[in-house]
Scaffold this motif. Sequence first.
Motif, mmCIF file in Angstrom:
data_model
loop_
_atom_site.group_PDB
_atom_site.id
_atom_site.type_symbol
_atom_site.label_atom_id
_atom_site.label_comp_id
_atom_site.label_asym_id
_atom_site.label_seq_id
_atom_site.Cartn_x
_atom_site.Cartn_y
_atom_site.Cartn_z
ATOM 1 N N CYS A 24 -47.361 -26.387 -79.456
ATOM 2 C CA CYS A 24 -46.680 -25.481 -78.556
ATOM 3 C C CYS A 24 -46.256 -26.136 -77.277
ATOM 4 O O CYS A 24 -46.943 -27.079 -76.708
ATOM 5 N N HIS A 25 -44.944 -26.749 -77.159
ATOM 6 C CA HIS A 25 -44.343 -27.638 -76.232
ATOM 7 C C HIS A 25 -43.960 -27.009 -74.756
ATOM 8 O O HIS A 25 -43.636 -27.721 -73.897
ATOM 9 N N ILE A 26 -44.047 -25.494 -74.835
ATOM 10 C CA ILE A 26 -43.410 -24.825 -73.704
ATOM 11 C C ILE A 26 -44.496 -24.178 -72.867
ATOM 12 O O ILE A 26 -45.659 -23.947 -73.116
ATOM 13 N N ASP A 27 -44.043 -23.759 -71.857
ATOM 14 C CA ASP A 27 -45.177 -23.115 -70.721
ATOM 15 C C ASP A 27 -45.259 -21.488 -71.206
ATOM 16 O O ASP A 27 -44.221 -20.927 -70.769
ATOM 17 N N THR A 28 -46.164 -21.320 -71.888
ATOM 18 C CA THR A 28 -46.422 -19.921 -72.468
ATOM 19 C C THR A 28 -47.750 -19.190 -71.574
ATOM 20 O O THR A 28 -47.971 -18.404 -71.758
ATOM 21 N N VAL A 81 -36.865 -41.014 -58.893
ATOM 22 C CA VAL A 81 -36.804 -39.570 -59.581
ATOM 23 C C VAL A 81 -36.984 -38.761 -58.598
ATOM 24 O O VAL A 81 -38.000 -38.836 -57.783
ATOM 25 N N VAL A 82 -36.281 -37.705 -58.474
ATOM 26 C CA VAL A 82 -36.588 -36.515 -57.680
ATOM 27 C C VAL A 82 -36.688 -35.207 -58.773
ATOM 28 O O VAL A 82 -35.726 -35.216 -59.462
ATOM 29 N N ALA A 83 -37.664 -34.559 -59.171
ATOM 30 C CA ALA A 83 -37.701 -33.636 -60.053
ATOM 31 C C ALA A 83 -38.497 -32.513 -59.600
ATOM 32 O O ALA A 83 -39.235 -32.378 -58.727
ATOM 33 N N GLY A 84 -38.225 -31.227 -60.493
ATOM 34 C CA GLY A 84 -38.736 -29.990 -59.901
ATOM 35 C C GLY A 84 -40.413 -29.948 -60.108
ATOM 36 O O GLY A 84 -40.826 -30.712 -61.120
ATOM 37 N N ASN A 85 -40.764 -29.350 -59.338
ATOM 38 C CA ASN A 85 -42.454 -28.984 -59.178
ATOM 39 C C ASN A 85 -43.040 -28.393 -60.110
ATOM 40 O O ASN A 85 -43.328 -27.295 -59.830
ATOM 41 N N VAL A 86 -42.429 -28.335 -61.520
ATOM 42 C CA VAL A 86 -42.890 -27.539 -62.578
ATOM 43 C C VAL A 86 -43.576 -28.121 -63.952
ATOM 44 O O VAL A 86 -42.934 -29.167 -63.971
ATOM 45 N N GLY A 87 -44.225 -27.109 -64.600
ATOM 46 C CA GLY A 87 -44.557 -27.572 -65.911
ATOM 47 C C GLY A 87 -45.215 -29.048 -65.729
ATOM 48 O O GLY A 87 -46.206 -29.367 -64.980
ATOM 49 N N GLY A 88 -45.009 -29.706 -66.800
ATOM 50 C CA GLY A 88 -45.661 -31.345 -66.937
ATOM 51 C C GLY A 88 -45.014 -32.227 -65.994
ATOM 52 O O GLY A 88 -45.725 -33.344 -65.819
ATOM 53 N N ILE A 89 -44.086 -31.838 -65.032
ATOM 54 C CA ILE A 89 -43.612 -32.802 -64.134
ATOM 55 C C ILE A 89 -44.589 -33.457 -63.370
ATOM 56 O O ILE A 89 -44.759 -34.592 -62.983
ATOM 57 N N PRO A 90 -45.408 -32.462 -62.411
ATOM 58 C CA PRO A 90 -46.250 -32.990 -61.628
ATOM 59 C C PRO A 90 -47.422 -33.784 -62.265
ATOM 60 O O PRO A 90 -47.985 -34.819 -61.292
ATOM 61 N N LEU A 91 -47.527 -33.784 -63.549
ATOM 62 C CA LEU A 91 -48.557 -34.907 -64.300
ATOM 63 C C LEU A 91 -47.950 -36.299 -64.035
ATOM 64 O O LEU A 91 -48.843 -37.297 -64.048
#
Length: 411
Positions: A149-153, A336-346
């Motif tokens: 599963c690749h998405i945030d479930t 890079v400026v990116a949303g603080n969601v899902g795998g981005i903060p990793l």
Amino acid sequence: MLESVNLKRKTLEDYIPFVGEEEVERIRRLSRSLKGLRVLHVNATAYGGGVVELLNSTLPLLNDLGLAAHWALLCREESFFAVTKGLHNALQGKRFELDARARDTYLRRNAECAKMLDAEYDVIVVHDPQPAALRHFHAKGGARWVWRCHIDTSEPDKAAWDFLRPFVEEHDAAVFTLETFVPPDLRLPRVMIAPAIDPLTSKNLDLPIAACRTIVKEFGLDLGRPILLQVSRFDPWKDPLGVLEVYGRVKESIRGLQLAFIGGMADDDPEGWRIYEQVKEKAQAHRDIFLYTNLTGVHAFEVNCFQRAADVVIQKSIREGFGLVVSEGLWKRAAVVAGNVGGIPLQIQDGESGFLAAGTEEFSERIVRLLGDEALRGRFGEKGREAVRERFLITRLVREELELYARLTSG
Ligand code: UDP
């Protein structure tokens, strides 16, 4: 037979310059007991989106290690993809009317495809919600089955998850990107594996910056003025309209700013065109917004050039699985400026290797700051590159896949 995708050829030793001999030797050692293992990966498309990137690189490397890896596609059908995109969104928390017809479309397609799965495999990995019921309809054979599963479930729509969960739970294991993505009531052994990028694809190969700038200029951008870039499918979770809003706000203080928005179409994503039209209509009012898709000649190599030539790369996601584009940007030393969601903060250590942000105000403020500070952009760039080298290159993903197969097949 399901439609199979031709795999490229790759050699693990070519990755030594990036990860060192020791890591390559470690992977070879791990693979010794898995030689000949028949592995099948099934997903919905061979074009567009992060899963395709991952399979394109991982499977050839598994073959180089002596496994027999294959990639097959679910049979295409528009009404099926309309349902699966709805399920995809529903698993990420959006409401979805899963009526009897939609259930029937989903199950019928999975049953038909399961019948077409005729060869024998030791491990079968199915990706995301589209093929999640294949295992149910394919009772034969001794394969171990994995739902990847690749998405945030973590907060799925209840009706959609109640429908899918029994099928998912027939697998032997589930793989998620992050522990926090696992649905709270899932009864299945789970393993965490984060995606990764391949430094030896035309998307990520190191290229001379002068060549990249030439390509970007060809697409109409003025190299004398700053460039802001987002690369993403036209998907509501990537917030394409939010990108335009951020651009408008930043442009109030940086008058010459240009926005390049590259939004590929995946062929299992029927929502894409509708959103593209919305973005296009809004963008028309601005001379300095450039919209591209794979259909207007912007493919992997061009994405590479844009990511290298941009002054700031953004990823304004409001929900995200992993967000491969973030690692792609960091690897190219982009700011890079990116949303603080899902795998981005990793991937981004806020204020160290990039900025994490939420909302128009925060995004705009961070972008303005970066555009005015070349030294900060340079510092982020170096740290970002190292972070990706340590944690998000494809060799690590291959190693973790091998570990998973070893565990599954050792009983
Ligand atoms: N991508 C691309 N062209 C586009 C849009 C996206 O090549 O016009 C690629 C992007 O470079 C990345 C992948 O598609 O490799 C998207 O993966 P990500 O994990 O960021 O998002 P997903 O689409 O899987 O949700």
